[in-house]
Enzyme design. Structure first.
Site, short mmCIF file in Angstrom:
data_model
loop_
_atom_site.label_atom_id
_atom_site.label_comp_id
_atom_site.label_asym_id
_atom_site.label_seq_id
_atom_site.Cartn_x
_atom_site.Cartn_y
_atom_site.Cartn_z
N SER A 161 -41.30 -1.18 -15.78
CA SER A 161 -41.51 0.23 -15.45
C SER A 161 -41.15 1.09 -16.66
O SER A 161 -40.23 0.74 -17.41
CB SER A 161 -40.64 0.63 -14.27
OG SER A 161 -40.71 2.04 -14.08
N TYR B 4 -32.47 -0.74 -10.39
CA TYR B 4 -33.92 -0.97 -10.58
C TYR B 4 -34.22 -1.32 -12.03
O TYR B 4 -34.95 -2.28 -12.31
CB TYR B 4 -34.66 0.29 -10.14
CG TYR B 4 -36.17 0.22 -10.22
CD1 TYR B 4 -36.91 -0.51 -9.28
CD2 TYR B 4 -36.88 0.93 -11.20
CE1 TYR B 4 -38.30 -0.54 -9.33
CE2 TYR B 4 -38.26 0.90 -11.26
CZ TYR B 4 -38.97 0.16 -10.32
OH TYR B 4 -40.35 0.13 -10.37
N1 NAP Z 1 -45.41 3.22 -8.33
C1 NAP Z 1 -44.81 3.43 -9.49
O1 NAP Z 1 -44.63 4.57 -9.91
C2 NAP Z 1 -44.37 2.26 -10.33
C3 NAP Z 1 -43.97 2.53 -11.64
C4 NAP Z 1 -43.55 1.48 -12.44
C5 NAP Z 1 -43.53 0.20 -11.93
N2 NAP Z 1 -43.92 -0.03 -10.64
C6 NAP Z 1 -43.87 -1.42 -10.19
O2 NAP Z 1 -45.17 -1.81 -9.76
C7 NAP Z 1 -45.06 -2.78 -8.73
C8 NAP Z 1 -45.84 -2.34 -7.51
O3 NAP Z 1 -45.26 -1.14 -7.03
P1 NAP Z 1 -46.03 -0.14 -6.05
O4 NAP Z 1 -45.74 1.22 -6.48
O5 NAP Z 1 -47.43 -0.59 -5.90
O6 NAP Z 1 -45.22 -0.40 -4.69
P2 NAP Z 1 -45.66 -0.21 -3.15
O7 NAP Z 1 -46.85 0.67 -3.04
O8 NAP Z 1 -44.41 0.16 -2.43
O9 NAP Z 1 -46.11 -1.69 -2.74
C9 NAP Z 1 -45.16 -2.71 -2.79
C10 NAP Z 1 -45.84 -4.03 -2.51
O10 NAP Z 1 -44.86 -5.06 -2.66
C11 NAP Z 1 -44.91 -5.88 -1.51
N3 NAP Z 1 -43.61 -6.48 -1.23
C12 NAP Z 1 -42.40 -5.87 -1.12
N4 NAP Z 1 -41.45 -6.77 -0.81
C13 NAP Z 1 -42.07 -7.98 -0.75
C14 NAP Z 1 -41.63 -9.30 -0.49
N5 NAP Z 1 -40.33 -9.57 -0.22
N6 NAP Z 1 -42.54 -10.31 -0.51
C15 NAP Z 1 -43.85 -10.05 -0.77
N7 NAP Z 1 -44.33 -8.81 -1.02
C16 NAP Z 1 -43.44 -7.80 -1.01
C17 NAP Z 1 -45.37 -4.98 -0.37
O11 NAP Z 1 -45.94 -5.80 0.63
P3 NAP Z 1 -45.88 -5.43 2.22
O12 NAP Z 1 -46.17 -3.98 2.36
O13 NAP Z 1 -46.97 -6.33 2.76
O14 NAP Z 1 -44.52 -5.83 2.69
C18 NAP Z 1 -46.39 -4.10 -1.09
O15 NAP Z 1 -47.65 -4.73 -1.12
C19 NAP Z 1 -43.56 -2.95 -8.46
O16 NAP Z 1 -43.08 -4.06 -9.17
C20 NAP Z 1 -42.97 -1.66 -9.01
O17 NAP Z 1 -41.61 -1.83 -9.38
C21 NAP Z 1 -44.34 0.97 -9.84
#
Ligand code: NAP
Length: 244
Positions: free
Chosen positions: A139, A152
């Site tokens: 991130s 985090y």
């Molecule tokens: N959004 C941002 O601004 C941002 C910025 C930098 C990095 N990131 C990184 O990008 C990645 C995706 O984030 P996002 O924003 O797309 O998050 P999100 O919309 O909250 O989605 C999270 C996903 O992770 C899955 N998940 C959570 N716990 C899990 C587990 N124990 N086993 C399997 N699947 C699990 C969820 O599945 P279910 O819903 O099916 O449980 C969901 O599909 C993460 O690694 C995050 O740290 C995000």
């Protein structure tokens, strides 16, 4: 690479992982949409891919459990005959200043983001075919060091560390391992608990003055996993519109 590539996307039910799964399916990749709690959302992604003439299936697995991750790869292999691309997008965010952080904050975030990524990478290292592609998620928060992001950020530093070493371990087989470090992206993870003012502040980090969209990140994944991405290896790529 095989004629039809096969991808496993962890956390493919929502947010960035979902956009990646949708994009790879549009690119003609057979996609395994991993989910944990969001079965309907995962089924939507795989059904839409099938209706568009692609190949896809949704598979439940908690990435914190190595046996479930092994079973996820087993199912992908049984259905599609091999695995070429693994995108480890499953992740969680809890913010708390270090002085106030609880045991639960620490355990949950470490478990999903570090253990889950490790379980996924270990299985990927054993099973991805030659010339495959592996992507982890860090991130841009690691560059910003904002208060509340201590736990985090520690997990995202771990993802970057795994990535660089695994790139060296798998490079001789033509497999690339890269890490994407998005800036703020409009997903549940980012938006939960944020006011409009918070979101505007985050948008202002990027010169274009907007929050990233999941599709912005999926575009970068699409490049890295393509043949054109073959020489991009062991890198941490900030996909953030120039935020940091
Ligand atoms: N959004 C941002 O601004 C941002 C910025 C930098 C990095 N990131 C990184 O990008 C990645 C995706 O984030 P996002 O924003 O797309 O998050 P999100 O919309 O909250 O989605 C999270 C996903 O992770 C899955 N998940 C959570 N716990 C899990 C587990 N124990 N086993 C399997 N699947 C699990 C969820 O599945 P279910 O819903 O099916 O449980 C969901 O599909 C993460 O690694 C995050 O740290 C995000």
């Amino acid at each position: 690479m095989a004629d039809t590539q096969v991808a496993i996307v962890t956390g493919g039910s929502r947010g960035i992982g979902r956009a990646v799964a949708e994009r790879l399916a549009r690119n003609g990749v057979a996609v395994v949409v991993n989910y944990f709690g969001s079965v309907e959302a995962a089924n939507e992604v795989s059904t839409a891919a099938l209706e568009a003439g692609g190949q896809a299936m949704a598979v439940r697995a908690n990435v914190t459990d190595p046996a479930q991750v092994t079973a996820l790869f087993d199912e992908a292999h049984a259905r599609f005959g091999g695995i070429d691309i693994v995108v480890a997008s499953a992740g969680v965010l809890r913010t708390a200043r270090i002085a106030e952080a609880s045991e639960e904050d620490y355990t949950e975030v470490l478990d999903v983001n570090v253990r889950g990524t490790f379980n996924t990478l270990r299985e990927a290292a054993r099973r991805v075919r030659d010339n495959g592609r592996i992507i982890t998620f860090s991130s841009t928060t690691l560059a910003l060091n904002a208060p509340g992001y201590g736990i985090y950020n520690a997990t995202k530093a771990a993802a970057e560390g795994f990535t660089r070493v695994l790139a060296k371990e798998l490079g001789p087989r033509g497999i690339t391992v890269n890490c994407i470090a998005p800036g703020p992206v409009e997903t549940d993870l980012l938006m939960a608990g944020k006011s409009r003012a918070d979101v505007n502040r985050l948008a202002a980090l990027a010169p274009a003055n907007r929050i990233g969209q999941p599709a912005d990140v999926a575009d970068a994944v699409s490049l890295i996993v393509s043949r054109d991405g073959a020489w991009i290896n062991g890198q941490v790529l900030r996909v953030n519109g120039g935020a940091a």
